[in-house]
Motif scaffolding. Structure first.
Motif, mmCIF file in Angstrom:
data_model
loop_
_atom_site.group_PDB
_atom_site.id
_atom_site.type_symbol
_atom_site.label_atom_id
_atom_site.label_comp_id
_atom_site.label_asym_id
_atom_site.label_seq_id
_atom_site.Cartn_x
_atom_site.Cartn_y
_atom_site.Cartn_z
ATOM 1 N N PHE A 1 0.828 -1.202 0.000
ATOM 2 C CA PHE A 1 0.000 0.000 0.000
ATOM 3 C C PHE A 1 0.859 1.247 0.000
ATOM 4 O O PHE A 1 1.984 1.254 0.495
ATOM 5 N N SER A 2 0.320 2.291 -0.604
ATOM 6 C CA SER A 2 0.946 3.607 -0.530
ATOM 7 C C SER A 2 0.278 4.378 0.597
ATOM 8 O O SER A 2 -0.905 4.185 0.888
ATOM 9 N N THR A 3 1.030 5.244 1.242
ATOM 10 C CA THR A 3 0.459 5.962 2.373
ATOM 11 C C THR A 3 1.296 7.183 2.749
ATOM 12 O O THR A 3 2.498 7.234 2.507
ATOM 13 N N HIS A 4 0.604 8.176 3.356
ATOM 14 C CA HIS A 4 1.277 9.276 4.047
ATOM 15 C C HIS A 4 1.237 9.045 5.560
ATOM 16 O O HIS A 4 1.802 9.815 6.327
ATOM 17 N N ASP A 5 0.531 7.989 5.969
ATOM 18 C CA ASP A 5 0.213 7.753 7.371
ATOM 19 C C ASP A 5 1.373 7.045 8.070
ATOM 20 O O ASP A 5 1.672 5.880 7.786
ATOM 21 N N THR A 6 2.019 7.727 9.001
ATOM 22 C CA THR A 6 3.154 7.125 9.707
ATOM 23 C C THR A 6 2.729 5.931 10.546
ATOM 24 O O THR A 6 3.527 5.013 10.776
ATOM 25 N N MET A 7 1.471 5.921 11.007
ATOM 26 C CA MET A 7 0.974 4.783 11.769
ATOM 27 C C MET A 7 0.984 3.524 10.915
ATOM 28 O O MET A 7 1.404 2.446 11.340
ATOM 29 N N MET A 8 0.547 3.647 9.652
ATOM 30 C CA MET A 8 0.525 2.495 8.761
ATOM 31 C C MET A 8 1.941 2.036 8.438
ATOM 32 O O MET A 8 2.234 0.837 8.427
ATOM 33 N N VAL A 9 2.838 2.997 8.189
ATOM 34 C CA VAL A 9 4.227 2.643 7.896
ATOM 35 C C VAL A 9 4.837 1.882 9.064
ATOM 36 O O VAL A 9 5.589 0.920 8.880
ATOM 37 N N GLY A 10 4.496 2.300 10.284
ATOM 38 C CA GLY A 10 5.052 1.663 11.469
ATOM 39 C C GLY A 10 4.650 0.211 11.628
ATOM 40 O O GLY A 10 5.334 -0.558 12.306
ATOM 41 N N HIS A 11 3.538 -0.187 11.025
ATOM 42 C CA HIS A 11 3.060 -1.565 11.118
ATOM 43 C C HIS A 11 3.553 -2.442 9.968
ATOM 44 O O HIS A 11 3.281 -3.639 9.943
ATOM 45 N N ALA A 12 4.260 -1.859 9.024
ATOM 46 C CA ALA A 12 4.677 -2.610 7.832
ATOM 47 C C ALA A 12 5.859 -3.525 8.133
ATOM 48 O O ALA A 12 6.740 -3.192 8.929
ATOM 49 N N ASP A 13 5.869 -4.699 7.483
ATOM 50 C CA ASP A 13 7.016 -5.603 7.563
ATOM 51 C C ASP A 13 8.206 -5.023 6.793
ATOM 52 O O ASP A 13 9.361 -5.314 7.101
ATOM 53 N N GLN A 14 7.895 -4.243 5.784
ATOM 54 C CA GLN A 14 8.918 -3.651 4.927
ATOM 55 C C GLN A 14 8.359 -2.349 4.402
ATOM 56 O O GLN A 14 7.174 -2.288 4.034
ATOM 57 N N HIS A 15 9.156 -1.281 4.401
ATOM 58 C CA HIS A 15 8.640 -0.055 3.802
ATOM 59 C C HIS A 15 9.696 0.616 2.940
ATOM 60 O O HIS A 15 10.880 0.560 3.204
ATOM 61 N N PHE A 16 9.176 1.208 1.871
ATOM 62 C CA PHE A 16 9.988 1.896 0.878
ATOM 63 C C PHE A 16 9.660 3.375 0.962
ATOM 64 O O PHE A 16 8.503 3.756 1.115
ATOM 65 N N THR A 17 10.664 4.205 0.838
ATOM 66 C CA THR A 17 10.461 5.652 0.807
ATOM 67 C C THR A 17 10.863 6.172 -0.565
ATOM 68 O O THR A 17 11.945 5.846 -1.071
ATOM 69 N N MET A 18 9.967 6.971 -1.180
ATOM 70 C CA MET A 18 10.216 7.501 -2.510
ATOM 71 C C MET A 18 10.285 9.018 -2.486
ATOM 72 O O MET A 18 9.643 9.682 -1.670
ATOM 73 N N ARG A 19 11.091 9.552 -3.418
ATOM 74 C CA ARG A 19 11.171 11.002 -3.596
ATOM 75 C C ARG A 19 11.522 11.273 -5.052
ATOM 76 O O ARG A 19 12.488 10.710 -5.585
ATOM 77 N N ASP A 20 10.708 12.078 -5.712
ATOM 78 C CA ASP A 20 10.954 12.478 -7.105
ATOM 79 C C ASP A 20 11.163 11.272 -8.025
ATOM 80 O O ASP A 20 12.058 11.261 -8.873
ATOM 81 N N GLY A 21 10.342 10.250 -7.834
ATOM 82 C CA GLY A 21 10.403 9.084 -8.702
ATOM 83 C C GLY A 21 11.516 8.115 -8.411
ATOM 84 O O GLY A 21 11.731 7.151 -9.154
ATOM 85 N N THR A 22 12.241 8.357 -7.320
ATOM 86 C CA THR A 22 13.389 7.530 -6.966
ATOM 87 C C THR A 22 13.145 6.826 -5.640
ATOM 88 O O THR A 22 12.585 7.416 -4.707
ATOM 89 N N LEU A 23 13.551 5.575 -5.545
ATOM 90 C CA LEU A 23 13.495 4.849 -4.288
ATOM 91 C C LEU A 23 14.702 5.267 -3.450
ATOM 92 O O LEU A 23 15.849 4.969 -3.795
ATOM 93 N N VAL A 24 14.453 5.995 -2.363
ATOM 94 C CA VAL A 24 15.568 6.551 -1.589
ATOM 95 C C VAL A 24 15.889 5.737 -0.348
ATOM 96 O O VAL A 24 16.951 5.902 0.248
#
Length: 247
Positions: A211-234
Motif C-alpha cells: 500500500f501507498s500511504t502518508h500515514d506514519t501509523m501504517m508505515v510503522g506496522h509494515a514488515d517492509q517499507h519503501f520511501t520515494m522522492r521524485d520518482g526515486t526509491l531513496v
C-alpha cells in the motif's frame, strides 16, 4: 508467454520483483520522468508500504505493479512471471485472479448492496455459481458486516465502506492486494481499525499487501517499507528499522 523466474537469495522466489523500472510520460515535446530505475523485491506474505510526498511516484509504481500501466524500461516479475510477456487477454485474466485492489475513494458500485459488491469480482472472473455464496459470505463475516449485507454504500459509514472494499479485494483469493492510500479518507481511529483488519486478513489468508500511504501509523506496522522522492526509491527498510537486503 514467458516463464522466466527470479530466484531470491534464500532460494524462495519473492512475489514481486522490479528491476530497473523507469516510467516516462510525454506531454507534447516534454518528457516527464515519473519513476527512475526502481529496483525492489517483496516477499510473499509481507505487509509492505510505500511512503513519500505527493508526486513522488507512489501511485505510478502501484499501477505498474498492478499491471494497470506499462514501464518505459525495466522488468516487472509477479509470482515469478515477466508480466510484459502476457497478451492483453492473459493480463486481464491475471489481474482478475491474482491481484486485488483497494482505493481510497472506496470505488463501490452504488446500486449494489454489500453482498453484491463483494460478490461482483467473482462473477467477473467466472467463479462457478455453486461457489459464489460461500465465498462471498466468508468475506462478509470476516470483515464483520453480516448485519449490513443488504445495505447499499450510501447507508454505510466510511469505515464500513472500506471494509467492503477490503472484502471485495480479497474475495477472489489473490496473491497480492494493492491499496492506494487506503485510510486517507478515514479518521485516525477508523483508519487504524481498517489497518488491523488488513493485517488480520493477511495472517488468515496469507495474502501479500502493498500500500501507498502518508500515514506514519501504517508505515510503522509494515514488515517492509519503501520511501520515494521524485520518482526515486531513496530508502528500503524492514519492519525492525534495519536496511533491507537489495537484489
Amino acid at each position: 508467454m514467458s516463464t522466466e523466474t527470479v530466484a531470491s537469495p534464500v532460494g524462495a522466489s519473492p512475489l514481486v520483483v522490479l528491476k530497473g523500472v523507469r516510467k516516462e510520460y510525454h506531454l507534447g515535446k516534454t518528457i516527464v520522468v515519473a519513476l527512475r530505475e526502481i529496483t525492489l523485491s517483496i516477499e510473499r506474505g509481507f505487509f509492505a508500504a510505500i511512503a513519500g510526498p505527493s508526486g513522488s511516484g507512489k501511485t505510478t509504481l502501484l499501477n505498474i505493479i498492478g499491471c494497470l500501466d506499462d514501464p518505459t524500461a525495466g522488468k516487472v516479475f509477479i509470482a515469478g512471471q515477466d508480466v510484459a510477456e502476457y497478451s492483453d487477454n492473459e493480463l486481464s485474466h491475471f489481474r482478475a485472479h491474482k491481484l486485488g485492489f483497494i482505493f481510497q475513494s472506496f470505488n463501490l458500485i452504488p446500486v449494489l448492496n454489500v453482498y453484491e459488491n463483494i460478490e461482483y469480482p467473482l462473477r467477473l472472473n467466472g467463479t462457478p455459481r455453486k461457489n459464489l455464496k460461500e465465498r462471498t459470505w466468508e468475506l462478509i463475516e470476516a470483515v464483520g458486516l453480516t448485519a449490513q449485507s443488504k445495505q447499499r454504500p450510501n447507508q454505510l459509514s466510511g469505515g464500513q465502506r472500506q471494509r467492503v472494499a477490503v472484502a471485495r479485494a480479497l474475495v477472489t483469493r489473490p496473491d497480492l492486494v494493492l491499496a492506494d492510500e487506503p485510510t486517507a479518507n478515514l479518521d485516525s481511529e477508523t483508519g487504524e481499525k481498517v489497518l488491523h483488519l488488513m493485517k488480520q486478513m493477511r495472517d488468515r489468508l496469507g495474502t501479500t499487501f502493498l500500500f501507498s500511504t502518508h500515514d506514519t501509523m501504517m508505515v510503522g506496522h509494515a514488515d517492509q517499507h519503501f520511501t520515494m522522492r521524485d520518482g526515486t526509491l531513496v530508502q528500503t527498510k524492514n519492519g525492525n528499522g534495519s536496511a533491507a537486503s537489495s537484489l
